[in-house]
Motif scaffolding. Structure first.
Motif, PDB file in Angstrom:
ATOM      1  N   ASN A 125      -4.018  -3.917  -1.428  1.00 16.61           N
ATOM      2  CA  ASN A 125      -4.649  -3.901  -0.512  1.00 16.61           C
ATOM      3  C   ASN A 125      -4.795  -4.801  -0.446  1.00 16.61           C
ATOM      4  O   ASN A 125      -4.668  -6.163  -1.849  1.00 16.61           O
ATOM      5  N   ASP A 177       0.908  -1.055  -0.086  1.00 16.33           N
ATOM      6  CA  ASP A 177      -0.271  -0.210   0.120  1.00 16.33           C
ATOM      7  C   ASP A 177       1.089   1.077   0.024  1.00 16.33           C
ATOM      8  O   ASP A 177       0.892   2.584   0.028  1.00 16.33           O
ATOM      9  N   LEU A 203      -6.905  -7.726   0.204  1.00 17.93           N
ATOM     10  CA  LEU A 203      -8.040  -8.021  -0.684  1.00 17.93           C
ATOM     11  C   LEU A 203      -8.372  -8.472  -1.888  1.00 17.93           C
ATOM     12  O   LEU A 203      -8.110  -8.989  -2.620  1.00 17.93           O
ATOM     13  N   PRO A 250      -4.303  -2.679   3.919  1.00 19.76           N
ATOM     14  CA  PRO A 250      -5.237  -2.352   3.780  1.00 19.76           C
ATOM     15  C   PRO A 250      -6.354  -3.455   4.219  1.00 19.76           C
ATOM     16  O   PRO A 250      -5.945  -4.142   2.438  1.00 19.76           O
ATOM     17  N   LYS A 251      -7.989  -3.484   4.898  1.00 17.45           N
ATOM     18  CA  LYS A 251      -9.072  -4.010   4.597  1.00 17.45           C
ATOM     19  C   LYS A 251      -8.270  -6.220   4.829  1.00 17.45           C
ATOM     20  O   LYS A 251      -9.336  -6.648   4.834  1.00 17.45           O
ATOM     21  N   MET A 252      -7.572  -6.294   4.570  1.00 16.70           N
ATOM     22  CA  MET A 252      -6.756  -7.812   4.967  1.00 16.70           C
ATOM     23  C   MET A 252      -5.058  -7.491   4.592  1.00 16.70           C
ATOM     24  O   MET A 252      -4.848  -7.312   3.658  1.00 16.70           O
ATOM     25  N   ASN A 253      -4.776  -7.772   6.751  1.00 20.96           N
ATOM     26  CA  ASN A 253      -3.674  -8.164   6.249  1.00 20.96           C
ATOM     27  C   ASN A 253      -2.684  -9.216   5.954  1.00 20.96           C
ATOM     28  O   ASN A 253      -3.707  -9.982   4.953  1.00 20.96           O
TER      29      ASN A 253
END
Length: 229
Positions: A37, A13, A39, A60-63
């Protein structure tokens, strides 16, 4: 993707870092997709074949750990190099437990990134315990294969052939490479491979409309769903 060049996915990111990495990879003649990100990165991994993944830990959204755990649960054995600012043993052990193959701590030298990614790209990940395509699966620990939850009666050689083809899926494997990977230097005559493929096809595709084991004329064999290119 039909090229001999390495195909990577970078999930990062930090756009400045991502741009720098992609530009350096291009200098090494390495192709690289990018997602900002976790996801979106997961979706790209599910839809494409990559030689290796460069995956940031904090996304973000899913590590990164969640992405890695998800692809391993699906049987995707692409090697993963995790980028992280954390350099403690506990953090690394957690990453390895979730399916990471290697770690690189930020900040890092681009030369080291290239060396590590080239080493990883030569192999598939050993973190995967199950290979899966549609309703076909191979349990690598138990050395068992299943189609629609029914165990297949396979010889050890047939199971090796199926494993090689599943690891390469949806790409085909040449007859020569398949024989080398299954039998090594002590290869039988070519009729032996034909017999094993015939028996394997009966086990994998018998009584199923969705045929998965395909002969690629003049080349070799592939495990893939019929509607895939």
């Amino acid at each position: 993707m039909t090229t001999d060049k390495l195909q990577l996915l970078l999930v990062e990111d930090d756009l400045d870092l991502a741009t720098a990495v992609i530009e350096y990879l291009e200098l090494e003649d390495i192709l690289c997709d990018h997602s900002a990100n976790g996801l979106a990165g997961l979706h790209l991994i599910q839809q494409n074949h990559y030689d290796a993944i460069i995956l940031d830990l904090n996304l973000p959204k899913m590590n990164g750990l969640q992405v890695c755990e998800s692809i391993r649960a699906e049987g995707i054995d692409v090697p993963v190099l995790m980028l992280t600012a954390r350099d403690t043993l506990d953090d690394k052990l957690t990453g390895f437990a979730n399916g990471t193959d290697d770690y690189l701590v930020k900040p890092f030298a681009m030369e080291e990134l290239i060396v590590r990614i080239k080493v990883l790209a030569r192999r598939r990940s050993g973190q995967v315990q199950r290979l899966t395509l549609a309703d076909l699966s191979v349990d690598l620990q138990q050395k068992q294969a299943f189609r629609h939850n029914v165990e297949l009666k396979l010889s050890p050689t047939a199971l090796k052939i199926l494993t090689v083809l599943l690891r390469a899926s949806p790409n085909p494997v040449s007859r020569e490479k398949l024989m080398q990977m299954v039998w090594g230097d002590e290869q039988p005559d070519s009729n032996s491979l034909k017999v094993h493929i015939f028996n394997l096809r009966k086990q994998v595709d018998a009584d199923h409309d969705n045929k998965l084991l395909h002969t690629v004329s003049g080349y070799g064999f592939a495990i893939k769903e019929s509607d895939r290119p």
